[in-house]
Design an enzyme around this catalytic site. Sequence first.
Site, PDB file in Angstrom:
ATOM      1  N   ASP A 295      -2.091   0.963   7.749  1.00 57.76           N
ATOM      2  CA  ASP A 295      -1.447   0.978   6.433  1.00 57.76           C
ATOM      3  C   ASP A 295      -0.773  -0.364   6.174  1.00 57.76           C
ATOM      4  OD1 ASP A 295      -1.379   4.113   5.557  1.00 57.76           O
ATOM      5  OD2 ASP A 295      -1.218   3.861   7.720  1.00 57.76           O
TER       6      ASP A 295
ATOM      7  N   GLU B 272      -1.597  -1.480  -4.375  1.00 53.37           N
ATOM      8  CA  GLU B 272      -2.857  -0.744  -4.412  1.00 53.37           C
ATOM      9  C   GLU B 272      -2.659   0.466  -5.309  1.00 53.37           C
ATOM     10  OE1 GLU B 272      -5.709  -0.476  -1.014  1.00 53.37           O
ATOM     11  OE2 GLU B 272      -5.087   1.625  -1.105  1.00 53.37           O
TER      12      GLU B 272
ATOM     13  N   ASP C 240       0.883  -1.162   0.000  1.00 55.97           N
ATOM     14  CA  ASP C 240       0.000   0.000   0.000  1.00 55.97           C
ATOM     15  C   ASP C 240       0.922   1.213   0.000  1.00 55.97           C
ATOM     16  OD1 ASP C 240      -2.093   1.824   0.251  1.00 55.97           O
ATOM     17  OD2 ASP C 240      -2.184   1.608   2.424  1.00 55.97           O
TER      18      ASP C 240
END
Length: 184
Positions: free
Chosen positions: A145, A71, A11
């Site tokens: 996260d 992502e 991410d």
Amino acid sequence: MENEKIILGIDPGTTIMGYGLILVKKNKMELLSLHELILKKYPNHETKLKYIFDKTLALIDKYHPDEVALEAPFFGKNVQSMLKLGRAQGVAMAASLYRNIPITEYSPKKVKMAITGNGNASKEQVAGMLQNLLNLKEFPTKYLDATDGLAVAVCHHFNSGNAVGEKSYSGWASFLKQNPDRIK
């Protein structure tokens, strides 16, 4: 060992970059690593990007993932934030491609849908479902996260062979072929 594969999920971010690694054996997932890079301590954007590149290479060299899932940046109203986020993602992609690791991008909604069945799920809902899916008593980190990075890896496993509508690259040549508009 065709029944075994390691997936690195990332991410990307410029304040915190989360990542998770899973080992998939005979379709069963096992958590290998879950962590985050705290980037706010670095003095400028360029230093953060270099650290993201170096850390991604180090993770690849340590765990030897077969695939990397990222992502994709979501579209927001702040253009400067989007630009910085896109650069962070690009640097992680470049590190993966540098090591010839195939990469696939997933939208945030697709990741949430794969994990929770709800494309609008909260980060807490995603983390809770990951905890159940991986049979974890607790996560070794407090940052969501990191669980977002793990969610991307799990999403990729769930979508293996079904990455319809998602972008996937097996190397620089593949990336350039699918993105001729990025060549100057």
